[in-house]
Design a protein around this motif. Structure first.
Motif, PDB file in Angstrom:
ATOM      1  N   VAL A  44       0.850  -1.183   0.000  1.00  0.00           N
ATOM      2  CA  VAL A  44       0.000   0.000   0.000  1.00  0.00           C
ATOM      3  C   VAL A  44       0.890   1.239   0.000  1.00  0.00           C
ATOM      4  O   VAL A  44       2.050   1.195   0.439  1.00  0.00           O
ATOM      5  CB  VAL A  44      -0.931  -0.008   1.222  1.00  0.00           C
ATOM      6  CG1 VAL A  44      -1.978  -1.103   1.096  1.00  0.00           C
ATOM      7  CG2 VAL A  44      -0.138  -0.182   2.522  1.00  0.00           C
ATOM      8  N   PRO A  45       0.380   2.373  -0.495  1.00  0.00           N
ATOM      9  CA  PRO A  45       1.232   3.557  -0.606  1.00  0.00           C
ATOM     10  C   PRO A  45       1.804   4.044   0.717  1.00  0.00           C
ATOM     11  O   PRO A  45       2.933   4.544   0.758  1.00  0.00           O
ATOM     12  CB  PRO A  45       0.311   4.602  -1.246  1.00  0.00           C
ATOM     13  CG  PRO A  45      -1.071   4.073  -1.101  1.00  0.00           C
ATOM     14  CD  PRO A  45      -0.959   2.589  -1.063  1.00  0.00           C
ATOM     15  N   ASN A  46       1.055   3.907   1.796  1.00  0.00           N
ATOM     16  CA  ASN A  46       1.546   4.354   3.105  1.00  0.00           C
ATOM     17  C   ASN A  46       2.572   3.413   3.706  1.00  0.00           C
ATOM     18  O   ASN A  46       3.076   3.661   4.811  1.00  0.00           O
ATOM     19  CB  ASN A  46       0.375   4.548   4.073  1.00  0.00           C
ATOM     20  CG  ASN A  46      -0.597   3.403   4.083  1.00  0.00           C
ATOM     21  OD1 ASN A  46      -1.207   3.089   3.061  1.00  0.00           O
ATOM     22  ND2 ASN A  46      -0.754   2.762   5.227  1.00  0.00           N
ATOM     23  N   ASN A  47       2.927   2.345   2.996  1.00  0.00           N
ATOM     24  CA  ASN A  47       4.016   1.453   3.422  1.00  0.00           C
ATOM     25  C   ASN A  47       5.111   1.406   2.364  1.00  0.00           C
ATOM     26  O   ASN A  47       5.820   0.416   2.223  1.00  0.00           O
ATOM     27  CB  ASN A  47       3.478   0.040   3.678  1.00  0.00           C
ATOM     28  CG  ASN A  47       4.444  -0.826   4.458  1.00  0.00           C
ATOM     29  OD1 ASN A  47       5.025  -0.398   5.443  1.00  0.00           O
ATOM     30  ND2 ASN A  47       4.616  -2.062   4.012  1.00  0.00           N
ATOM     31  N   ALA A  48       5.236   2.498   1.588  1.00  0.00           N
ATOM     32  CA  ALA A  48       6.163   2.495   0.452  1.00  0.00           C
ATOM     33  C   ALA A  48       6.867   3.841   0.320  1.00  0.00           C
ATOM     34  O   ALA A  48       6.374   4.875   0.784  1.00  0.00           O
ATOM     35  CB  ALA A  48       5.415   2.174  -0.841  1.00  0.00           C
ATOM     36  N   VAL A  49       8.023   3.797  -0.324  1.00  0.00           N
ATOM     37  CA  VAL A  49       8.775   4.997  -0.692  1.00  0.00           C
ATOM     38  C   VAL A  49       9.012   4.960  -2.197  1.00  0.00           C
ATOM     39  O   VAL A  49       9.570   3.985  -2.719  1.00  0.00           O
ATOM     40  CB  VAL A  49      10.131   5.067   0.047  1.00  0.00           C
ATOM     41  CG1 VAL A  49      10.952   6.257  -0.454  1.00  0.00           C
ATOM     42  CG2 VAL A  49       9.931   5.162   1.551  1.00  0.00           C
ATOM     43  N   LEU A  50       8.576   5.996  -2.876  1.00  0.00           N
ATOM     44  CA  LEU A  50       8.865   6.181  -4.295  1.00  0.00           C
ATOM     45  C   LEU A  50      10.095   7.074  -4.387  1.00  0.00           C
ATOM     46  O   LEU A  50      10.044   8.247  -4.027  1.00  0.00           O
ATOM     47  CB  LEU A  50       7.681   6.826  -5.004  1.00  0.00           C
ATOM     48  CG  LEU A  50       7.897   7.261  -6.456  1.00  0.00           C
ATOM     49  CD1 LEU A  50       8.151   6.054  -7.354  1.00  0.00           C
ATOM     50  CD2 LEU A  50       6.700   8.062  -6.964  1.00  0.00           C
ATOM     51  N   SER A  51      11.205   6.511  -4.827  1.00  0.00           N
ATOM     52  CA  SER A  51      12.475   7.237  -4.885  1.00  0.00           C
ATOM     53  C   SER A  51      12.942   7.309  -6.332  1.00  0.00           C
ATOM     54  O   SER A  51      13.085   6.275  -6.998  1.00  0.00           O
ATOM     55  CB  SER A  51      13.527   6.543  -4.016  1.00  0.00           C
ATOM     56  OG  SER A  51      14.739   7.257  -4.000  1.00  0.00           O
ATOM     57  N   ILE A  52      13.179   8.532  -6.813  1.00  0.00           N
ATOM     58  CA  ILE A  52      13.547   8.763  -8.210  1.00  0.00           C
ATOM     59  C   ILE A  52      14.826   9.577  -8.248  1.00  0.00           C
ATOM     60  O   ILE A  52      14.952  10.601  -7.561  1.00  0.00           O
ATOM     61  CB  ILE A  52      12.430   9.509  -8.957  1.00  0.00           C
ATOM     62  CG1 ILE A  52      11.125   8.705  -8.884  1.00  0.00           C
ATOM     63  CG2 ILE A  52      12.812   9.770 -10.408  1.00  0.00           C
ATOM     64  CD1 ILE A  52       9.924   9.452  -9.389  1.00  0.00           C
ATOM     65  N   ALA A  53      15.781   9.131  -9.039  1.00  0.00           N
ATOM     66  CA  ALA A  53      17.055   9.839  -9.150  1.00  0.00           C
ATOM     67  C   ALA A  53      17.478   9.879 -10.606  1.00  0.00           C
ATOM     68  O   ALA A  53      17.390   8.878 -11.322  1.00  0.00           O
ATOM     69  CB  ALA A  53      18.132   9.151  -8.304  1.00  0.00           C
ATOM     70  N   GLY A  54      17.946  11.061 -11.060  1.00  0.00           N
ATOM     71  CA  GLY A  54      18.463  11.167 -12.411  1.00  0.00           C
ATOM     72  C   GLY A  54      18.104  12.474 -13.072  1.00  0.00           C
ATOM     73  O   GLY A  54      17.844  13.492 -12.419  1.00  0.00           O
ATOM     74  N   ASP A  55      18.063  12.420 -14.376  1.00  0.00           N
ATOM     75  CA  ASP A  55      17.850  13.609 -15.207  1.00  0.00           C
ATOM     76  C   ASP A  55      16.359  13.946 -15.245  1.00  0.00           C
ATOM     77  O   ASP A  55      15.638  13.564 -16.168  1.00  0.00           O
ATOM     78  CB  ASP A  55      18.388  13.321 -16.615  1.00  0.00           C
ATOM     79  CG  ASP A  55      18.251  14.503 -17.544  1.00  0.00           C
ATOM     80  OD1 ASP A  55      18.068  15.637 -17.060  1.00  0.00           O
ATOM     81  OD2 ASP A  55      18.312  14.291 -18.773  1.00  0.00           O
ATOM     82  N   ILE A  56      15.898  14.659 -14.232  1.00  0.00           N
ATOM     83  CA  ILE A  56      14.479  14.970 -14.104  1.00  0.00           C
ATOM     84  C   ILE A  56      14.282  16.466 -13.872  1.00  0.00           C
ATOM     85  O   ILE A  56      15.180  17.172 -13.411  1.00  0.00           O
ATOM     86  CB  ILE A  56      13.824  14.193 -12.943  1.00  0.00           C
ATOM     87  CG1 ILE A  56      14.459  14.593 -11.602  1.00  0.00           C
ATOM     88  CG2 ILE A  56      13.925  12.695 -13.168  1.00  0.00           C
ATOM     89  CD1 ILE A  56      13.768  13.976 -10.386  1.00  0.00           C
ATOM     90  N   ASN A  57      13.079  16.914 -14.207  1.00  0.00           N
ATOM     91  CA  ASN A  57      12.612  18.239 -13.818  1.00  0.00           C
ATOM     92  C   ASN A  57      11.728  18.045 -12.591  1.00  0.00           C
ATOM     93  O   ASN A  57      10.715  17.337 -12.660  1.00  0.00           O
ATOM     94  CB  ASN A  57      11.823  18.872 -14.968  1.00  0.00           C
ATOM     95  CG  ASN A  57      11.245  20.228 -14.609  1.00  0.00           C
ATOM     96  OD1 ASN A  57      10.310  20.314 -13.818  1.00  0.00           O
ATOM     97  ND2 ASN A  57      11.785  21.275 -15.204  1.00  0.00           N
ATOM     98  N   ILE A  58      12.095  18.631 -11.466  1.00  0.00           N
ATOM     99  CA  ILE A  58      11.421  18.363 -10.205  1.00  0.00           C
ATOM    100  C   ILE A  58       9.934  18.697 -10.275  1.00  0.00           C
ATOM    101  O   ILE A  58       9.074  17.879  -9.920  1.00  0.00           O
ATOM    102  CB  ILE A  58      12.086  19.137  -9.050  1.00  0.00           C
ATOM    103  CG1 ILE A  58      13.544  18.690  -8.854  1.00  0.00           C
ATOM    104  CG2 ILE A  58      11.294  18.947  -7.758  1.00  0.00           C
ATOM    105  CD1 ILE A  58      13.714  17.284  -8.379  1.00  0.00           C
ATOM    106  N   ASP A  59       9.592  19.896 -10.722  1.00  0.00           N
ATOM    107  CA  ASP A  59       8.190  20.314 -10.738  1.00  0.00           C
ATOM    108  C   ASP A  59       7.349  19.444 -11.672  1.00  0.00           C
ATOM    109  O   ASP A  59       6.232  19.037 -11.335  1.00  0.00           O
ATOM    110  CB  ASP A  59       8.080  21.784 -11.155  1.00  0.00           C
ATOM    111  CG  ASP A  59       8.649  22.723 -10.105  1.00  0.00           C
ATOM    112  OD1 ASP A  59       8.687  22.326  -8.912  1.00  0.00           O
ATOM    113  OD2 ASP A  59       9.059  23.843 -10.456  1.00  0.00           O
ATOM    114  N   GLU A  60       7.898  19.147 -12.830  1.00  0.00           N
ATOM    115  CA  GLU A  60       7.198  18.306 -13.786  1.00  0.00           C
ATOM    116  C   GLU A  60       6.990  16.898 -13.223  1.00  0.00           C
ATOM    117  O   GLU A  60       5.914  16.303 -13.358  1.00  0.00           O
ATOM    118  CB  GLU A  60       7.995  18.252 -15.087  1.00  0.00           C
ATOM    119  CG  GLU A  60       7.331  17.496 -16.219  1.00  0.00           C
ATOM    120  CD  GLU A  60       8.174  17.531 -17.472  1.00  0.00           C
ATOM    121  OE1 GLU A  60       7.679  18.020 -18.508  1.00  0.00           O
ATOM    122  OE2 GLU A  60       9.353  17.081 -17.419  1.00  0.00           O
ATOM    123  N   THR A  61       8.033  16.382 -12.575  1.00  0.00           N
ATOM    124  CA  THR A  61       7.953  15.041 -12.002  1.00  0.00           C
ATOM    125  C   THR A  61       6.892  14.978 -10.908  1.00  0.00           C
ATOM    126  O   THR A  61       6.143  13.992 -10.811  1.00  0.00           O
ATOM    127  CB  THR A  61       9.325  14.617 -11.442  1.00  0.00           C
ATOM    128  OG1 THR A  61      10.307  14.665 -12.484  1.00  0.00           O
ATOM    129  CG2 THR A  61       9.269  13.203 -10.875  1.00  0.00           C
TER     130      THR A  61
END
Length: 442
Positions: free
Chosen positions: A208-225
């Motif tokens: 479930v989402p409250n038991n998870a971490v979505l971690s993103i690293a790399g060539d991203i635009n923060i606001d768009e992401t």
């Protein structure tokens, strides 16, 4: 890292060593929660057009119950089966067709899924992970298929692998009440008899989402992401609060001696195992340094004495196996030329006794700091490593994601006196399991 990988790492004694330190850069990140409890961590790195998308669920084999073991590892496989919008068997094909790579791994404490894509495929990675979380197809066909996959994995990586049951045999003695008593791959009997309804209940409780971490690293635009994450993940319902096990083991006060047999080996091994504190403790940091002193490369104490000088061992290793609730400190040796196992045990104990009595030299201390800094730099060289380390920091260090940037300071704060004191505190004969791991006649 899966259990089999850790064991291979242990046996090979493949500990990285460096004689010079690099300047470690701080990892910058943005973090926040969605309304459904999903914790999001974003790290921007424009150095290459690559992005790592990962989800760490705070569920591992310790969240299982006796008679229903192996579930977390089973879901590592099962959640690639497909979803309402991804046909069965198409998940990995979609990733490969868009220039990506993906995988997953399970430990006693968490399950980690990831994709690495060209950065222009970030939305695809987010969609795939939201599909996995929101509505995977969990049916009898998928369960039956993955049962066979897991059985084959166990045969290859455990049952038919030299020293494949070693960690399992150590942990069942080291932990009596705690679920660390069994290993992540679990029991095939449990997986065979498990009902579809039990798999569905396990998913509903932990993935479930409250038991998870979505971690993103790399060539991203923060606001768009952030906007894309909201679009893909915000509609996923929040689950019931997940309570982690709170099981206290009685201290080990008397040496336990056990024997195990392995039909896949020709050479025996000797293992000593000590129960140690959780990975988020200062003492765990010190124990990591102690393992580097004893077996951190060809110049380490155990390797130099037992392999190079006395030639009494073919392999020797010292390894701090850190986990969320407890840890296990292991010493391991394979004899050379029929050297008695008790002779290796005596020499390993003598090296620990020296650490308990004498301060390490200033030269060795400086080398430890160099090793630690190089290890930190290497761990955060690639986007996937950064994504995983950020998720680890949040999940296992009291929701302190910035622990990723505090590790070096923690290590540098360790004194030579603390190394001696921690060795005295945990690495004593009356606090351990001694396992004689012997060949079994076929």
């Amino acid at each position: 890292m899966q259990l089999s990988q850790k064991l291979a790492f242990l046996i090979a004694g493949a500990f990285a060593i460096s004689t010079s330190a690099s300047t470690a850069q701080k990892v910058k990140f943005t973090e926040y929660n969605l309304d459904n409890g999903l914790h999001v961590i974003l790290h921007q790195d424009k150095s290459a057009p690559v992005v790592a998308v990962s989800v760490m669920y705070h569920v591992g084999s310790k969240n299982e119950t006796p008679g229903l073991t192996g579930f977390a590892h089973f879901f590592e496989h099962l959640l690639f089966e497909g979803t309402k919008n991804i046909k069965r068997g198409e998940f990995m094909k979609i990733v490969a067709a868009n220039g990506g790579q993906n995988n997953a791994n399970t430990t006693q404490d968490r399950t980690f899924y990831y994709e690495v894509f060209p950065s222009n495929q970030l939305k695809l990675g987010l969609w795939l992970e939201s599909e996995r979380m929101m509505h995977p197809v969990i049916n009898q066909i998928g369960v039956n298929t993955q049962r066979e996959v897991v059985k084959e994995e166990k045969r290859m990586r455990v049952d038919n692998q030299p020293y494949g049951h070693l960690i399992e045999d150590v942990f069942k003695d080291l932990f009596i009440k705690h679920p660390y008593h069994w290993v992540p791959i679990g029991s095939m009997d449990d997986i065979n008899k498990a009902k579809l309804s039990e798999f569905l209940a396990f998913f509903k409780k932990f993935y479930v989402p409250n038991n998870a971490v979505l971690s993103i690293a790399g060539d991203i635009n923060i606001d768009e992401t952030k906007q894309w994450i909201k679009s893909y993940f915000s509609a996923i319902p929040k689950g019931e609060p997940v309570l982690q096990p709170d099981i206290v083991e009685a201290p080990i006060t008397k040496e336990m001696i056990d024997t195990a047999y392995d039909a896949n080996i020709q050479l025996p091994a000797i293992v000593t195992a000590y129960r140690t504190p959780a990975e988020n403790s200062k003492d765990a940091v010190v124990l990591d340094l102690i393992s580097s002193v004893l077996s951190g490369g060809a110049s380490s104490r155990l390797y130099k004495e037992l392999v190079d000088q006395k030639k009494s061992a073919l392999q020797v290793a010292s390894f701090n196996y850190s986990l969320e609730d407890y840890g296990a400190y292991l010493n391991f040796a394979i004899p050379n030329n029929n050297v008695p196992l008790d002779s290796l045990l005596h020499d390993m104990d003598a090296n620990i006794a020296d650490l308990q009595t004498n301060l390490i030299s200033e030269e060795d201390y400086k080398k430890l700091l160099n090793q630690a800094e190089m290890s930190f730099v290497n761990a955060n060289t690639k986007d996937l490593g950064v994504a995983q380390n950020l998720a680890n920091s949040y999940t296992f260090f009291n929701k302190n994601t910035n622990h990723i940037n505090e590790q070096l300071a923690e290590i540098r704060s360790v004194t030579r006196e603390q190394i001696r004191e921690v060795a005295r505190k945990y690495l004593n004969p009356n606090q351990r399991v001694v396992l004689y791991y012997l060949p079994k006649a076929k």
